[in-house]
Write a protein that holds these residues in place. Structure first.
Motif, mmCIF file in Angstrom:
data_model
loop_
_atom_site.group_PDB
_atom_site.id
_atom_site.type_symbol
_atom_site.label_atom_id
_atom_site.label_comp_id
_atom_site.label_asym_id
_atom_site.label_seq_id
_atom_site.Cartn_x
_atom_site.Cartn_y
_atom_site.Cartn_z
ATOM 1 N N LEU A 53 35.088 18.616 23.902
ATOM 2 C CA LEU A 53 35.061 18.211 22.370
ATOM 3 C C LEU A 53 35.543 16.736 22.370
ATOM 4 O O LEU A 53 36.701 16.654 22.590
ATOM 5 C CB LEU A 53 35.894 19.226 21.578
ATOM 6 C CG LEU A 53 36.277 19.019 20.485
ATOM 7 C CD1 LEU A 53 34.792 18.850 19.268
ATOM 8 C CD2 LEU A 53 37.687 19.766 19.506
ATOM 9 N N VAL A 54 34.947 16.275 21.430
ATOM 10 C CA VAL A 54 35.038 14.452 21.612
ATOM 11 C C VAL A 54 35.658 14.479 19.787
ATOM 12 O O VAL A 54 34.264 14.218 19.218
ATOM 13 C CB VAL A 54 34.142 13.900 21.732
ATOM 14 C CG1 VAL A 54 34.560 12.240 21.974
ATOM 15 C CG2 VAL A 54 34.158 13.803 23.434
ATOM 16 N N GLN A 55 36.706 14.346 19.983
ATOM 17 C CA GLN A 55 37.537 13.936 17.953
ATOM 18 C C GLN A 55 37.744 12.446 17.750
ATOM 19 O O GLN A 55 38.710 12.073 19.141
ATOM 20 C CB GLN A 55 38.275 15.361 18.091
ATOM 21 C CG GLN A 55 39.120 15.617 16.612
ATOM 22 C CD GLN A 55 38.041 15.987 15.479
ATOM 23 O OE1 GLN A 55 37.774 17.116 16.212
ATOM 24 N NE2 GLN A 55 38.741 15.327 15.357
ATOM 25 N N HIS A 56 37.752 12.416 16.974
ATOM 26 C CA HIS A 56 37.938 11.001 16.516
ATOM 27 C C HIS A 56 39.151 10.932 16.779
ATOM 28 O O HIS A 56 39.631 11.922 15.194
ATOM 29 C CB HIS A 56 37.288 10.629 15.099
ATOM 30 C CG HIS A 56 37.616 9.819 14.517
ATOM 31 N ND1 HIS A 56 37.553 9.400 13.153
ATOM 32 C CD2 HIS A 56 38.183 8.294 14.959
ATOM 33 C CE1 HIS A 56 37.348 8.282 12.739
ATOM 34 N NE2 HIS A 56 38.230 7.751 14.020
ATOM 35 N N ARG A 57 40.635 10.545 16.522
ATOM 36 C CA ARG A 57 41.555 10.388 16.529
ATOM 37 C C ARG A 57 41.656 9.557 14.998
ATOM 38 O O ARG A 57 41.879 8.336 15.251
ATOM 39 C CB ARG A 57 42.164 9.693 17.690
ATOM 40 C CG ARG A 57 42.604 10.386 18.971
ATOM 41 C CD ARG A 57 42.682 9.739 20.011
ATOM 42 N NE ARG A 57 44.326 8.874 19.572
ATOM 43 C CZ ARG A 57 44.618 8.223 20.184
ATOM 44 N NH1 ARG A 57 44.671 8.055 21.817
ATOM 45 N NH2 ARG A 57 45.968 8.174 19.848
ATOM 46 N N LYS A 58 42.474 9.577 14.118
ATOM 47 C CA LYS A 58 43.460 9.120 12.980
ATOM 48 C C LYS A 58 43.164 7.847 13.729
ATOM 49 O O LYS A 58 44.617 7.799 14.586
ATOM 50 C CB LYS A 58 43.762 10.087 12.093
ATOM 51 C CG LYS A 58 44.101 8.961 10.592
ATOM 52 C CD LYS A 58 44.724 10.524 9.720
ATOM 53 C CE LYS A 58 45.525 9.911 8.352
ATOM 54 N NZ LYS A 58 45.351 10.861 7.841
ATOM 55 N N GLY A 59 43.135 6.992 12.570
ATOM 56 C CA GLY A 59 43.612 5.313 12.903
ATOM 57 C C GLY A 59 43.010 4.649 14.013
ATOM 58 O O GLY A 59 43.475 3.767 14.441
ATOM 59 N N VAL A 60 42.292 5.786 14.919
ATOM 60 C CA VAL A 60 41.648 4.575 16.322
ATOM 61 C C VAL A 60 39.871 4.704 15.542
ATOM 62 O O VAL A 60 39.314 5.575 15.192
ATOM 63 C CB VAL A 60 41.373 5.724 17.395
ATOM 64 C CG1 VAL A 60 41.121 4.623 18.208
ATOM 65 C CG2 VAL A 60 43.548 5.216 17.821
ATOM 66 N N GLY A 61 39.536 2.658 15.381
ATOM 67 C CA GLY A 61 38.496 3.587 15.137
ATOM 68 C C GLY A 61 37.111 3.180 16.082
ATOM 69 O O GLY A 61 37.315 3.797 17.454
ATOM 70 N N VAL A 62 36.304 3.883 16.214
ATOM 71 C CA VAL A 62 34.981 4.137 16.928
ATOM 72 C C VAL A 62 33.907 3.040 17.236
ATOM 73 O O VAL A 62 32.957 3.721 17.920
ATOM 74 C CB VAL A 62 34.438 5.972 16.176
ATOM 75 C CG1 VAL A 62 35.553 6.977 15.809
ATOM 76 C CG2 VAL A 62 33.736 5.075 14.870
#
Length: 176
Positions: A86-95
């Motif tokens: 599961l690739v989850q976007h980390r809050k505060g880290v740009g994608v």
């Protein structure tokens, strides 16, 4: 108009493809077409020890790790693979960069992470000490997922390193 939540999810999928294709130098990695009830994750072409890896990407305001992990398990069964992430976007880290993607969350339950690590250890005859060292390092680096004791996460860069058999990532050995 495009649904903003769908747009965020599509962006995370697209950048996950870009990152993994760059890191692994594999142009076969792409977004997966939808399969309705038989969905098989968001990406196609990610492989580990000759087996497909089911990749589910989520960019949600409030991560629901347990729900997303259950969804991934269904998609792993649809794909008939023991491997999933599961690739989850980390809050505060740009994608929207390779550097930002390297720091996104690659989430596993402990059993699945151990399946990756033990398969990694046994899939080739040479370099066992290096594989053991990498597996032990990744075990130490795995962090518990907030509010969920059965799930752990590693930076996506570390997961890519595992997929790449511990070899340097990208064409220029890790620099972007």
């Amino acid at each position: 108009m495009v649904n903003p939540a769908k747009k965020k999810g599509t962006s995370l999928e697209t950048w996950t493809v870009r990152y993994l294709a760059w890191a692994l130098q594999d142009t076969r990695i792409d977004r997966m077409p939808l399969h309705g009830n038989a969905d098989q994750g968001d990406l196609i072409g990610v492989r580990f020890c000759g087996e497909p890896v089911c990749v589910e990407c989520k960019d949600t305001k409030q991560p629901n790790y347990r729900k997303h992990w259950r969804e991934l398990l269904v998609e792993m069964a649809n794909m008939d693979t023991p491997y999933g992430v599961l690739v989850q976007h980390r809050k505060g880290v740009g994608v929207k960069s390779l550097k930002g993607m390297a720091h996104q969350m690659a989430v596993f339950d402990v059993e699945t992470l151990e399946r990756f690590l033990s398969s990694h250890m046994g899939h080739a005859l040479s370099g066992l000490d290096g594989r053991r060292e990498l597996a032990n390092r990744l075990r130490r680096e795995a962090k518990p997922v907030p509010s969920n004791p059965t799930l752990v996460w590693l930076p996506l860069e570390r997961f890519a390193l595992l997929l790449n058999d511990g070899l340097p990532l990208g064409p220029d050995h890790g620099e972007d």
